[in-house]
Structures are given as C-alpha cells and as structure tokens.
Design a protein around this motif. Sequence first.
Motif, PDB file in Angstrom:
ATOM      1  N   GLU A  10      93.472  80.043  64.678  1.00  0.00           N
ATOM      2  CA  GLU A  10      94.411  80.380  63.604  1.00  0.00           C
ATOM      3  C   GLU A  10      95.560  81.216  64.147  1.00  0.00           C
ATOM      4  OE1 GLU A  10      92.183  82.372  60.638  1.00  0.00           O
ATOM      5  OE2 GLU A  10      91.231  80.555  59.846  1.00  0.00           O
ATOM      6  N   ALA A  11      95.245  82.176  65.006  1.00  0.00           N
ATOM      7  CA  ALA A  11      96.287  83.040  65.555  1.00  0.00           C
ATOM      8  C   ALA A  11      97.262  82.243  66.409  1.00  0.00           C
ATOM      9  CB  ALA A  11      95.647  84.162  66.373  1.00  0.00           C
ATOM     10  N   ARG A  14     100.361  80.419  64.741  1.00  0.00           N
ATOM     11  CA  ARG A  14     101.285  81.200  63.933  1.00  0.00           C
ATOM     12  C   ARG A  14     102.556  81.541  64.705  1.00  0.00           C
ATOM     13  NH1 ARG A  14      98.335  83.482  59.505  1.00  0.00           N
ATOM     14  NH2 ARG A  14      96.142  82.897  59.656  1.00  0.00           N
ATOM     15  N   GLN A  18     104.248  85.860  61.876  1.00  0.00           N
ATOM     16  CA  GLN A  18     102.963  85.596  61.247  1.00  0.00           C
ATOM     17  C   GLN A  18     101.814  86.149  62.084  1.00  0.00           C
ATOM     18  OE1 GLN A  18     103.436  81.344  61.003  1.00  0.00           O
ATOM     19  NE2 GLN A  18     103.791  81.398  58.786  1.00  0.00           N
ATOM     20  N   ARG A  21     101.542  89.864  61.456  1.00  0.00           N
ATOM     21  CA  ARG A  21     100.905  90.125  60.168  1.00  0.00           C
ATOM     22  C   ARG A  21      99.415  89.836  60.230  1.00  0.00           C
ATOM     23  NH1 ARG A  21     105.667  86.851  56.986  1.00  0.00           N
ATOM     24  NH2 ARG A  21     107.318  88.382  57.372  1.00  0.00           N
ATOM     25  N   TRP A  22      99.055  88.748  60.907  1.00  0.00           N
ATOM     26  CA  TRP A  22      97.639  88.388  61.049  1.00  0.00           C
ATOM     27  C   TRP A  22      96.885  89.501  61.769  1.00  0.00           C
ATOM     28  CZ3 TRP A  22      94.359  87.537  65.201  1.00  0.00           C
ATOM     29  CH2 TRP A  22      93.142  86.889  64.910  1.00  0.00           C
ATOM     30  N   CYS A  23      97.483  90.032  62.833  1.00  0.00           N
ATOM     31  CA  CYS A  23      96.826  91.113  63.590  1.00  0.00           C
ATOM     32  C   CYS A  23      96.668  92.360  62.727  1.00  0.00           C
ATOM     33  CB  CYS A  23      97.643  91.454  64.834  1.00  0.00           C
ATOM     34  SG  CYS A  23      97.590  90.192  66.128  1.00  0.00           S
ATOM     35  N   LYS A  26      94.072  91.436  59.756  1.00  0.00           N
ATOM     36  CA  LYS A  26      92.796  90.790  60.058  1.00  0.00           C
ATOM     37  C   LYS A  26      92.018  91.456  61.187  1.00  0.00           C
ATOM     38  CE  LYS A  26      93.204  87.385  57.056  1.00  0.00           C
ATOM     39  NZ  LYS A  26      92.295  87.281  55.882  1.00  0.00           N
ATOM     40  N   THR A 135      97.971  87.828  51.921  1.00  0.00           N
ATOM     41  CA  THR A 135      96.713  88.459  52.308  1.00  0.00           C
ATOM     42  C   THR A 135      96.330  89.493  51.266  1.00  0.00           C
ATOM     43  OG1 THR A 135      97.153  88.161  54.667  1.00  0.00           O
ATOM     44  CG2 THR A 135      95.537  89.838  54.057  1.00  0.00           C
TER      45      THR A 135
END
Length: 246
Positions: A10-11, A14, A18, A21-23, A26, A135
């Motif tokens: 998923e990472a 991106r 993105q 933001r994911w880091c 999540k 999120t």
Amino acid sequence: MTGGGKGSNEAADRSPGQLLRWCIYKVPGVMPALHGVLRRMQLTLLSYFRDPADADLIRRVYRECKCELQPLEAYAILSLARAQAGLGGDMAEVGMFQGGSAKLICAVKGDAPFWGFDTFEGLVDVGADDTHWGTKFFRNGAYRANEEAVRRYLGNAAGVTLTKGYFPGSAGAAADRRFSFVHLDVDTYASTLESLRFFWPRLVDRGAIVTHDAHAVGVARAAREFVAETGARTIPVGVSQLMFVR
C-alpha cells in the motif's frame, strides 16, 4: 523471495504526499515524534523572528496544560486576538479542551469579555466526514477535560464566562453579544458549521472567526458550505487554520 506485505505494498503505491500521510496516521509513534520535532523548530523560529516574550508565553502554556495547537498556530491565535482587541466587542472560543488557547486569548484581550464553551465530555458528534484525508482520526469522547480545572487555569483573567454543554444550545446570554474574535476548535463538520452560523451575524465590523483543523475533511466541508451560504471571505493562517472575516 520478496519481503513486506499488504502494508508495504500500500505504501509503495502512494504519491510522496500520500506516503507521508500514510506514515503519520498508520505507523505507530510517527505522529507524536513529528509533533515534537515541529514544536521545537517552530518555537525556535518564533523566538528568533517574533517577540521572544510571545514564544515564552506559548512555551509556558505547553508546560501548564496539554495544548493541541502547534506553536505557529498558537502564535496566530495570540497575534490575531491582540489585533482584534482594538475593535471592541467580546471574544469567544468553542472547543476549549484544557484551556491552552483560551489562556493565550485572555492574555491579550484587554477588557473584552471572554466566553468559553465546551462539552467538557469530549467530542460528541463525530460523523463519517470527520477524517484526516479519509483516515479516521477523531472519535467521540476525545479531548475530554475537567471543567473546574479549566476554570482554575483561567481564574486570574477578568471577564471570563465558561459554559458547559453542546454549542450553540449552550450559548445563553452570549446570543445577545457582539464579537470581535472567535476561535473554533471543534474538529467536526456539524459543530463547525453550527458555530460559524451562530457567530457570523454577531460579529462586529471587521470581526473574525478562526477555525482550527481546516485540513480535516469535515471542517473543510463545513467551511465550503458556509462560504457558499454567506459569501464570507476566508484567509488561510497558521498551519491548519482558516479565518473568516466579516
């Protein structure tokens, strides 16, 4: 042989924004670490470029209570409240948490009455839109605070009225007042829109409302709908704040 798993795949898919933001949302520990680094950097910048006394005041607030504003956001509230104090009218805040931003406003409001509103039971109206870029971040019950502790924290400031309850149902006597400066830190779509609608017709000429978390999906939606309704002018300030000017 390949490593990783669903999360790493998923990472990898991106964009850089993105991925950041994911880091942040999540990966455990990233958000508090990033907040700590940003806080130190911003306080250093404020001490160098602005009045060191303002940076010291913000530092003191951080020592005295848990304040969710980043230093540049706190400075924006401090400097705007100071500027708006010359217009006459009352000041207000909806969403006080432990009273950090209210402390800053009260430090520079002069003789202006200050109205503080909070459920003191945490968030109560988190909806599907109340996310950070999709999120889930906010939850009902978050940012609960002790009402009496906040009263004691602001106890030396004159002209302070605190009211517990869901705003604007808790507005009471404030409904008959006029305001020069209002700070909203309510986090959700519903509360942001209702608060904007309440205060807008009660602003003095050149009065201003500043909302925090303007990047949050629900708050951003409330701002767009409010601007469509009223034609209000908006100005981005701080890090994630939006100002509405009468």
